[in-house]
Design a protein around this motif. Structure first.
Motif, short mmCIF file in Angstrom:
data_model
loop_
_atom_site.label_atom_id
_atom_site.label_comp_id
_atom_site.label_asym_id
_atom_site.label_seq_id
_atom_site.Cartn_x
_atom_site.Cartn_y
_atom_site.Cartn_z
N GLU A 60 -17.12 5.68 -3.01
CA GLU A 60 -17.72 6.98 -2.73
C GLU A 60 -18.74 7.42 -3.77
OE1 GLU A 60 -14.73 9.92 -1.79
OE2 GLU A 60 -13.87 8.65 -0.22
N ILE A 61 -18.47 7.15 -5.06
CA ILE A 61 -19.39 7.67 -6.09
C ILE A 61 -19.79 6.65 -7.13
CG2 ILE A 61 -18.68 10.07 -5.72
CD1 ILE A 61 -17.03 9.88 -8.31
N GLY A 62 -19.41 5.39 -6.95
CA GLY A 62 -19.89 4.31 -7.80
C GLY A 62 -19.27 4.21 -9.19
N LEU A 63 -18.18 4.92 -9.45
CA LEU A 63 -17.54 4.85 -10.77
C LEU A 63 -16.44 3.80 -10.79
CD1 LEU A 63 -17.11 8.62 -11.74
CD2 LEU A 63 -18.92 7.04 -12.45
N THR A 64 -16.15 3.31 -12.00
CA THR A 64 -15.02 2.41 -12.22
C THR A 64 -14.11 3.04 -13.27
OG1 THR A 64 -16.08 1.17 -14.01
CG2 THR A 64 -16.48 0.39 -11.74
N GLU A 65 -12.98 2.43 -13.51
CA GLU A 65 -12.03 2.96 -14.48
C GLU A 65 -12.64 3.05 -15.88
OE1 GLU A 65 -7.41 2.28 -15.96
OE2 GLU A 65 -8.29 0.87 -14.53
N THR A 66 -13.57 2.16 -16.20
CA THR A 66 -14.19 2.18 -17.54
C THR A 66 -15.10 3.40 -17.74
OG1 THR A 66 -16.03 0.79 -16.82
CG2 THR A 66 -14.10 -0.34 -17.75
N ASP A 67 -15.42 4.12 -16.68
CA ASP A 67 -16.23 5.34 -16.78
C ASP A 67 -15.39 6.57 -17.11
OD1 ASP A 67 -18.79 4.21 -16.07
OD2 ASP A 67 -18.01 4.02 -14.02
N LEU A 68 -14.07 6.38 -17.21
CA LEU A 68 -13.15 7.50 -17.36
C LEU A 68 -12.34 7.43 -18.63
CD1 LEU A 68 -11.69 7.39 -13.74
CD2 LEU A 68 -13.62 8.78 -14.54
N ASP A 69 -11.94 8.60 -19.11
CA ASP A 69 -10.94 8.74 -20.17
C ASP A 69 -9.77 9.51 -19.59
OD1 ASP A 69 -12.15 7.49 -22.40
OD2 ASP A 69 -13.38 9.28 -22.79
N ASN A 70 -8.60 9.33 -20.18
CA ASN A 70 -7.41 10.09 -19.79
C ASN A 70 -7.12 10.01 -18.29
OD1 ASN A 70 -7.19 11.05 -22.52
ND2 ASN A 70 -8.89 12.43 -22.03
N PHE A 71 -7.30 8.84 -17.72
CA PHE A 71 -7.07 8.59 -16.30
C PHE A 71 -5.57 8.44 -16.06
CE2 PHE A 71 -6.70 5.07 -13.09
CZ PHE A 71 -7.03 5.83 -11.98
N GLU A 72 -4.99 9.41 -15.32
CA GLU A 72 -3.55 9.41 -15.12
C GLU A 72 -3.16 9.97 -13.77
OE1 GLU A 72 -1.96 11.79 -18.29
OE2 GLU A 72 -1.93 10.10 -19.68
N LEU A 73 -2.11 9.38 -13.20
CA LEU A 73 -1.45 9.95 -12.03
C LEU A 73 -0.61 11.12 -12.53
CD1 LEU A 73 -0.57 9.90 -9.05
CD2 LEU A 73 1.20 8.25 -9.71
N ARG A 74 -0.84 12.31 -11.99
CA ARG A 74 -0.15 13.50 -12.49
C ARG A 74 0.75 14.17 -11.44
NH1 ARG A 74 -2.07 16.22 -16.74
NH2 ARG A 74 0.01 17.13 -16.60
N TYR A 75 0.44 13.99 -10.17
CA TYR A 75 1.22 14.64 -9.11
C TYR A 75 1.40 13.67 -7.94
CZ TYR A 75 -0.08 19.12 -11.30
OH TYR A 75 -0.26 20.16 -12.18
N ILE A 76 2.58 13.76 -7.31
CA ILE A 76 2.81 13.13 -6.02
C ILE A 76 3.34 14.22 -5.11
CG2 ILE A 76 5.08 12.26 -6.67
CD1 ILE A 76 4.58 9.94 -4.70
N ALA A 77 2.72 14.39 -3.97
CA ALA A 77 3.06 15.50 -3.07
C ALA A 77 3.48 14.97 -1.71
CB ALA A 77 1.86 16.43 -2.92
N LEU A 78 4.49 15.62 -1.15
CA LEU A 78 4.99 15.29 0.18
C LEU A 78 4.83 16.50 1.08
CD1 LEU A 78 8.39 13.65 -0.81
CD2 LEU A 78 6.23 12.49 -0.35
N ARG A 79 4.32 16.26 2.29
CA ARG A 79 4.19 17.33 3.28
C ARG A 79 4.35 16.73 4.67
NH1 ARG A 79 -0.77 21.24 5.06
NH2 ARG A 79 0.53 22.80 6.06
N LEU A 80 5.23 17.31 5.45
CA LEU A 80 5.45 16.88 6.83
C LEU A 80 4.48 17.65 7.72
CD1 LEU A 80 7.17 15.06 8.63
CD2 LEU A 80 8.78 16.98 8.87
N VAL A 81 3.58 16.92 8.40
CA VAL A 81 2.62 17.52 9.31
C VAL A 81 2.86 16.91 10.68
CG1 VAL A 81 0.17 17.84 9.84
CG2 VAL A 81 0.94 17.83 7.46
N LYS A 82 3.34 17.75 11.59
CA LYS A 82 3.76 17.30 12.92
C LYS A 82 4.82 16.22 12.73
CE LYS A 82 -0.57 18.71 14.93
NZ LYS A 82 -1.86 18.29 15.44
N ASP A 83 4.55 15.01 13.15
CA ASP A 83 5.54 13.93 13.03
C ASP A 83 5.16 12.91 11.97
OD1 ASP A 83 7.92 13.93 14.28
OD2 ASP A 83 7.36 12.61 15.93
#
Length: 162
Positions: A60-83
């Motif tokens: 989408e925007i041409g970046l790679t992990e080396t373009d980032l600092d402090n790259f971390e998974l911070r949230y996992i969210a669950l939501r039931l939408v219809k089925d």
């Protein structure tokens, strides 16, 4: 619930007290809204949220992990939408000074939005709850959070490591 899952990964990139948001146009899952960069998992990424978000970010925007600092998974969210159980993995990172973003994004219009204005943008329901929490609390911690969302309640809980 019929067991159908939809795995999605999103990254919110920060720089100079601003967050890069995408005015996503034409999504199959949500109406036009502001969100981070990301999308659905490919079949070979089903057990690797990091691989999914890095692929989406690069596409989408041409970046790679080396373009980032402090790259971390911070949230996992669950939501039931219809089925369908929607599982969203939210990553956050800081953009390095020398990184170059491709602003010619096929998914919509990119814009740097100040932290003070981010919550004024129309976002997908779950993303809005996560961003509100992140800017109030999560940005000041290193915690990893689990999120459960329905139309009336949002529960955000820090998770410890077992």
């Amino acid at each position: 619930m019929n067991g159908k899952l939809r795995n999605m990964a999103t990254i919110y990139i920060k720089k100079d007290h601003k967050m890069l948001l995408l005015d996503r146009i034409g999504s199959k899952v949500v109406n036009r809204s502001w969100c981070g960069v990301g999308g659905h998992f490919e079949p070979d990424e089903v057990n690797d949220a990091k691989a999914a978000v890095l692929r989406e970010m690069n596409e989408e925007i041409g970046l790679t992990e080396t373009d980032l600092d402090n790259f971390e998974l911070r949230y996992i969210a669950l939501r039931l939408v219809k089925d369908e159980l929607r599982i969203n993995y939210y990553f956050f990172a800081d953009l390095k000074d020398n990184a170059e973003i491709n602003y010619d994004c096929d998914e919509g219009i990119l814009e740097w939005v100040s932290f003070d204005e981010v919550n004024n943008r129309k976002m997908p329901y779950t993303a809005q709850r996560v961003i509100e929490h992140y800017l109030k609390t999560g940005i000041h911690t290193d915690d990893f959070y689990s999120v459960s969302v329905d139309d009336k309640t949002t529960n955000i809980i820090p998770m410890g490591v077992s």
